[in-house]
Design a protein around this motif. Structure first.
Motif, PDB file in Angstrom:
ATOM      1  N   ILE A   8       0.852  -1.188   0.000  1.00 26.18           N
ATOM      2  CA  ILE A   8       0.000   0.000   0.000  1.00 26.18           C
ATOM      3  C   ILE A   8       0.887   1.236   0.000  1.00 26.18           C
ATOM      4  CG2 ILE A   8      -1.781   1.245   1.293  1.00 26.18           C
ATOM      5  CD1 ILE A   8      -2.673  -1.456   0.115  1.00 26.18           C
ATOM      6  N   ASP A   9       0.601   2.152  -0.899  1.00 22.05           N
ATOM      7  CA  ASP A   9       1.312   3.419  -0.959  1.00 22.05           C
ATOM      8  C   ASP A   9       1.038   4.183   0.343  1.00 22.05           C
ATOM      9  OD1 ASP A   9       2.067   6.075  -1.418  1.00 22.05           O
ATOM     10  OD2 ASP A   9       1.416   6.053  -3.498  1.00 22.05           O
ATOM     11  N   PRO A  10       2.074   4.674   1.023  1.00 19.65           N
ATOM     12  CA  PRO A  10       1.854   5.407   2.286  1.00 19.65           C
ATOM     13  C   PRO A  10       0.888   6.587   2.136  1.00 19.65           C
ATOM     14  CG  PRO A  10       4.177   4.885   2.026  1.00 19.65           C
ATOM     15  CD  PRO A  10       3.489   4.495   0.742  1.00 19.65           C
ATOM     16  N   ALA A  11       0.862   7.225   0.965  1.00 16.91           N
ATOM     17  CA  ALA A  11      -0.059   8.346   0.761  1.00 16.91           C
ATOM     18  C   ALA A  11      -1.507   7.870   0.753  1.00 16.91           C
ATOM     19  CB  ALA A  11       0.269   9.061  -0.554  1.00 16.91           C
ATOM     20  N   VAL A  12      -1.759   6.684   0.216  1.00 15.86           N
ATOM     21  CA  VAL A  12      -3.113   6.123   0.218  1.00 15.86           C
ATOM     22  C   VAL A  12      -3.532   5.811   1.650  1.00 15.86           C
ATOM     23  CG1 VAL A  12      -4.502   4.126  -0.505  1.00 15.86           C
ATOM     24  CG2 VAL A  12      -2.946   5.223  -2.125  1.00 15.86           C
ATOM     25  N   MET A  13      -2.637   5.234   2.425  1.00 17.72           N
ATOM     26  CA  MET A  13      -2.940   4.922   3.815  1.00 17.72           C
ATOM     27  C   MET A  13      -3.186   6.200   4.603  1.00 17.72           C
ATOM     28  SD  MET A  13      -3.457   2.515   5.828  1.00 17.72           S
ATOM     29  CE  MET A  13      -3.845   2.527   7.547  1.00 17.72           C
ATOM     30  N   GLN A  14      -2.374   7.230   4.391  1.00 21.99           N
ATOM     31  CA  GLN A  14      -2.550   8.490   5.106  1.00 21.99           C
ATOM     32  C   GLN A  14      -3.879   9.144   4.731  1.00 21.99           C
ATOM     33  OE1 GLN A  14      -0.466   9.654   7.633  1.00 21.99           O
ATOM     34  NE2 GLN A  14      -2.315  10.846   7.959  1.00 21.99           N
ATOM     35  N   ALA A  15      -4.256   9.075   3.457  1.00 23.53           N
ATOM     36  CA  ALA A  15      -5.553   9.631   3.036  1.00 23.53           C
ATOM     37  C   ALA A  15      -6.697   8.917   3.735  1.00 23.53           C
ATOM     38  CB  ALA A  15      -5.697   9.538   1.519  1.00 23.53           C
ATOM     39  N   TYR A  16      -6.581   7.606   3.864  1.00 27.50           N
ATOM     40  CA  TYR A  16      -7.613   6.847   4.570  1.00 27.50           C
ATOM     41  C   TYR A  16      -7.680   7.265   6.033  1.00 27.50           C
ATOM     42  CZ  TYR A  16      -9.984   3.081   6.958  1.00 27.50           C
ATOM     43  OH  TYR A  16     -10.842   2.373   7.760  1.00 27.50           O
ATOM     44  N   LEU A  17      -6.532   7.375   6.702  1.00 24.25           N
ATOM     45  CA  LEU A  17      -6.520   7.775   8.113  1.00 24.25           C
ATOM     46  C   LEU A  17      -7.070   9.189   8.298  1.00 24.25           C
ATOM     47  CD1 LEU A  17      -3.083   6.296   9.219  1.00 24.25           C
ATOM     48  CD2 LEU A  17      -5.374   5.462   9.834  1.00 24.25           C
ATOM     49  N   ASP A  18      -6.699  10.113   7.405  1.00 23.90           N
ATOM     50  CA  ASP A  18      -7.229  11.483   7.480  1.00 23.90           C
ATOM     51  C   ASP A  18      -8.745  11.480   7.367  1.00 23.90           C
ATOM     52  OD1 ASP A  18      -4.624  12.369   7.706  1.00 23.90           O
ATOM     53  OD2 ASP A  18      -4.478  13.015   5.599  1.00 23.90           O
ATOM     54  N   TRP A  19      -9.274  10.675   6.439  1.00 24.53           N
ATOM     55  CA  TRP A  19     -10.732  10.569   6.279  1.00 24.53           C
ATOM     56  C   TRP A  19     -11.360  10.023   7.556  1.00 24.53           C
ATOM     57  CZ3 TRP A  19     -13.516   5.964   6.497  1.00 24.53           C
ATOM     58  CH2 TRP A  19     -14.879   6.071   6.210  1.00 24.53           C
ATOM     59  N   GLU A  20     -10.760   8.971   8.118  1.00 24.85           N
ATOM     60  CA  GLU A  20     -11.321   8.348   9.316  1.00 24.85           C
ATOM     61  C   GLU A  20     -11.282   9.303  10.505  1.00 24.85           C
ATOM     62  OE1 GLU A  20      -9.527   4.723  11.330  1.00 24.85           O
ATOM     63  OE2 GLU A  20     -11.164   3.840  10.133  1.00 24.85           O
ATOM     64  N   TYR A  21     -10.151   9.988  10.696  1.00 23.05           N
ATOM     65  CA  TYR A  21     -10.058  10.941  11.807  1.00 23.05           C
ATOM     66  C   TYR A  21     -11.018  12.110  11.626  1.00 23.05           C
ATOM     67  CZ  TYR A  21      -5.838   8.564  13.454  1.00 23.05           C
ATOM     68  OH  TYR A  21      -4.946   7.639  13.926  1.00 23.05           O
ATOM     69  N   GLY A  22     -11.337  12.430  10.393  1.00 22.57           N
ATOM     70  CA  GLY A  22     -12.256  13.543  10.131  1.00 22.57           C
ATOM     71  C   GLY A  22     -13.726  13.204  10.287  1.00 22.57           C
ATOM     72  N   LEU A  23     -14.067  11.961  10.544  1.00 30.33           N
ATOM     73  CA  LEU A  23     -15.473  11.565  10.639  1.00 30.33           C
ATOM     74  C   LEU A  23     -16.219  12.254  11.775  1.00 30.33           C
ATOM     75  CD1 LEU A  23     -15.473   7.744   9.835  1.00 30.33           C
ATOM     76  CD2 LEU A  23     -16.438   9.586   8.475  1.00 30.33           C
ATOM     77  N   VAL A  24     -15.578  12.425  12.918  1.00 30.41           N
ATOM     78  CA  VAL A  24     -16.262  13.048  14.061  1.00 30.41           C
ATOM     79  C   VAL A  24     -16.678  14.468  13.706  1.00 30.41           C
ATOM     80  CG1 VAL A  24     -15.995  13.821  16.453  1.00 30.41           C
ATOM     81  CG2 VAL A  24     -15.166  11.560  15.756  1.00 30.41           C
ATOM     82  N   ASP A  25     -15.767  15.240  13.117  1.00 30.64           N
ATOM     83  CA  ASP A  25     -16.130  16.610  12.714  1.00 30.64           C
ATOM     84  C   ASP A  25     -17.198  16.593  11.626  1.00 30.64           C
ATOM     85  OD1 ASP A  25     -14.499  17.926  14.501  1.00 30.64           O
ATOM     86  OD2 ASP A  25     -12.779  17.972  13.108  1.00 30.64           O
TER      87      ASP A  25
END
Length: 175
Positions: free
Chosen positions: A143-160
């Motif tokens: 997995i490209d680290p940028a793809v993983m980071q995009a997924y984590l950013d999306w997940e962390y942004g769910l609460v907001d």
């Protein structure tokens, strides 16, 4: 009654069945080709040696049969044989198929293993693309680290995102 009830499913259609000893003989003498129609994940975890894997929806395609060498006898299997019986019924009802006999492995791949015969893990002959199982963005080692980071950013942004939405019924719990 205790425990969870088994899901109801219709009885499989009546199709020709062959036990592990007979299928093993057919494979040894080249009298049949064996195709596993269960999930690609189950196939890769352990399959009958010499089996190929295909999506059930691809079984009627002439190019698949060309890759199998247009066998006179085609044996289908799945984990418990249930899906294989339905696939065999489909093929036996297909008048354009050039396979003389379509049979299902009795009791499927599990029955093969219970009879004391080995299963082969890992990659085998894949007749269909293994696109039958959803892979999450974070699964795998390439997995490209940028793809993983995009997924984590999306997940962390769910609460907001939930706070801004206003149309959902969720309550954000805070510790």
């Amino acid at each position: 009654a205790r425990g969870s009830a088994a899901a109801d499913r219709p009885a499989p259609p009546p199709v020709p069945l062959a036990g592990p000893a007979l299928v093993e003989e057919w494979l040894r003498t080249g009298e049949a080709r064996l195709v596993d129609v269960d999930t690609s994940r189950l196939f890769l975890a352990g399959h009958v040696p010499g089996a190929a894997w295909a999506l059930r929806t691809d079984l009627g395609r002439p190019e698949l049969h060309g890759r199998l060498g247009w066998p006179e006898r085609l044996v289908l299997t799945s984990s418990d044989g249930y899906l294989a019986a339905w696939a065999a019924a489909d093929l036996n009802a297909a008048p354009s198929l050039s396979v003389t006999e379509v049979t299902a492995l009795a009791r499927g791949t599990e029955g093969w293993a219970r009879s004391g015969r080995p299963l082969q893990p890992g990659q085998g002959e894949m007749l269909s693309p293994a696109d039958d199982v959803y892979r999450r963005p974070y699964e795998g080692t390439s997995i490209d680290p940028a793809v993983m980071q995009a997924y984590l950013d999306w997940e962390y942004g769910l609460v907001d995102q939930l706070r801004r939405d206003g149309t959902h019924g969720f309550t954000v719990l805070t510790p």
